[in-house]
Design a protein around this motif. Structure first.
Motif: not given
Length: 475
Positions: A291-298, A307-321, A330-335
């Motif tokens: 299990l890995f916990v991290g920022a968007r670069s993870a 097998g699983l990606i969880v994007v917690d507080e997926e609306h947060d603007g800090s997920y934008k690089q 969020r988009d890269m997690a789905v891809l």
């Protein structure tokens, strides 16, 4: 003649380069060290070479890095992400190899282990060392850590070594991470949480791609619900990744994971030391990390069995690089999940419009948690229509709001008021020439605080007196 392979390097080039494969060949996706001019750079074998070059001028791969090669799913993700975000491929390769010491050979460190010998003279310090090692099953430990835990100096350890009580051994530099136990019971769940957890666990066990929007009011227990999905993922032997919007949230989440699985997950963010970043990267590549916990670069870690990606507080603007490779996590997690048959959970109390629309269109599944956990209840919400109340010119709080605050104070409770602006004016501008007064130390504009007659930068904290004239035109 040696076969040719195409290699993407981490250098800013617009195409792959042909190199001669080493003796015995090389696998597609292998990390390699290749010559580029006078330098040795990191690259990834992407396929057969194009040819069409003078064989005498084609150079040979210097060496194959001793880590598992990038799989086809990861290569496909990097290629699609590069096209989707209009990012050069070398920059994507650099994102996937952002760990120090990848090209270095496996290192080792010195550790001390307890033997069957005993010292000729037992002191309190020596006894503490022996007792500590016996208490921990005679495990080997680094000298510095042993001295710290036992509360002794290095000379005590040196004396025990000279008498054969401690022996020096070589251990791998990057030790394994503690194992998480998915069978540890979690917290009791409410009826709604239990139903949501069942749906998420079944989705994870399907070993197929899918995205679920987990929408729950604040305090509804979304974290406990998706941790059940994480447990199901770990039980199948696959890896899980939880993305958090802020590093400050990591410590609390690590504690919750340790309470749930008996050990802490692996961290990946800018606050992690270089040594632990290298360990985490290799643990993802080998599949040893669970299990890995991290920022968007993870998202760009080379997971072997994701097998699983969880994007917690997926609306947060800090997920934008917004620098270098420009993407939204969020988009890269789905891809990323789509290419490797993993599940995605987008958790939020206020989902983004994109996720909401995708759920309404049927592209994402949706689970709603409408009640707070336990005895917690949602607060009552009400608006105050300023058109219906007379507000004196010297006040900014209406009579109804003041009475509600007074009632809370009389009941011994607290009240919190948010202001929608800071200072008298967010920008001070000359009406004659249009100059905006900015901070001398950063690129922010100075905020005017009229009652103290000062300008303040709310980005770096710089303060200046309120000028009497424009610094540009003098008016």
């Amino acid at each position: 003649a040696a076969s040719l392979v195409a290699v993407w390097t981490v250098e800013p080039l617009d195409k792959t380069l042909d190199y001669k494969a080493p003796e015995g060949g090389v696998r597609i996706g292998a990390y390699v060290a290749v010559p580029l001019g006078p330098r040795k750079v990191l690259g990834v074998v992407w396929g057969p070479g194009d040819g069409g070059w003078d064989p005498a001028k084609i150079r040979r791969i210097l060496g194959v890095i001793d880590v598992p090669p990038i799989g086809s799913a990861m290569r496909g993700f990097l290629a699609k992400a590069a096209d989707y975000t209009l990012t050069p491929m070398p920059m994507m390769i650099r994102l996937a190899t952002r760990a120090p010491g990848i090209m270095d050979p496996p290192g080792s460190l010195k550790v001390l282990r307890l033997t069957q010998h005993r010292p000729d003279r037992v002191t309190d310090a020596r006894q503490r060392v022996i007792a500590f090692l016996e208490e921990h099953g005679g495990m080997a430990i680094a000298p510095g850590e042993l001295a710290e835990f036992a509360g002794v100096s290095g000379s005590v350890l040196k004396g025990l070594q000279d008498q054969g009580v401690l022996q020096i051994e070589a251990a791998p530099r990057d030790g394994p991470f503690p194992r998480l136990d998915p069978d540890v019971p979690g917290r009791p769940l409410s009826e709604g949480q239990h139903a949501a957890a069942i749906m998420l666990r079944e989705a994870v066990r399907s070993a197929a791609y899918g995205t679920t929007l987990l929408k729950g009011v604040t305090g509804s227990g979304k974290t406990e619900v998706y941790l059940e999905a994480v447990a199901a993922c770990l039980a199948t032997g696959r890896q899980a990744l939880v993305l958090l919007p802020e590093i400050a949230l990591t410590a609390e989440f690590m504690a919750r994971v340790e309470a749930r699985f008996g050990a802490e997950p692996i961290e990946w963010h800018s606050g992690v030391t270089m040594a632990n970043r290298r360990r985490a990267w290799k643990a993802a590549a080998t599949g040893e990390g669970q299990l890995f916990v991290g920022a968007r670069s993870a998202l760009f870690l080379p997971f072997a069995r994701l097998g699983l990606i969880v994007v917690d507080e997926e609306h947060d603007g800090s997920y934008k690089q917004e620098e270098g490779a420009i993407y939204h996590a969020r988009d890269m997690a789905v891809l990323r999940a789509h290419g490797c048959g993993a599940q995605v959970i987008l958790a939020s109390a206020t989902p983004s419009l994109e996720s909401w629309a995708n759920a309404d269109a049927g592209k994402y599944a949706r689970i709603d948690l409408t009640e707070r956990f336990g005895d917690a209840v949602l607060p009552q919400m009400a608006t105050i229509d300023l058109r219906a109340e007379e507000l004196p010119r010297d006040r900014w709080i209406t009579e109804s709001l003041a009475s509600e605050i007074s009632a809370r104070l009389e009941a011994g409770e607290q009240s919190l008021l948010f202001l929608n602006r800071r200072g008298y004016a967010p920008v001070t501008m000359c009406r004659a020439c249009g100059t905006q007064i900015g901070c001398d130390h950063c690129d922010a504009r100075m905020v005017e605080h009229r009652f103290i007659a000062r300008l303040m930068c709310h980005q770096c904290g710089e303060t200046n007196p309120l000028p009497k004239a424009c610094p540009s035109c003098g008016r």
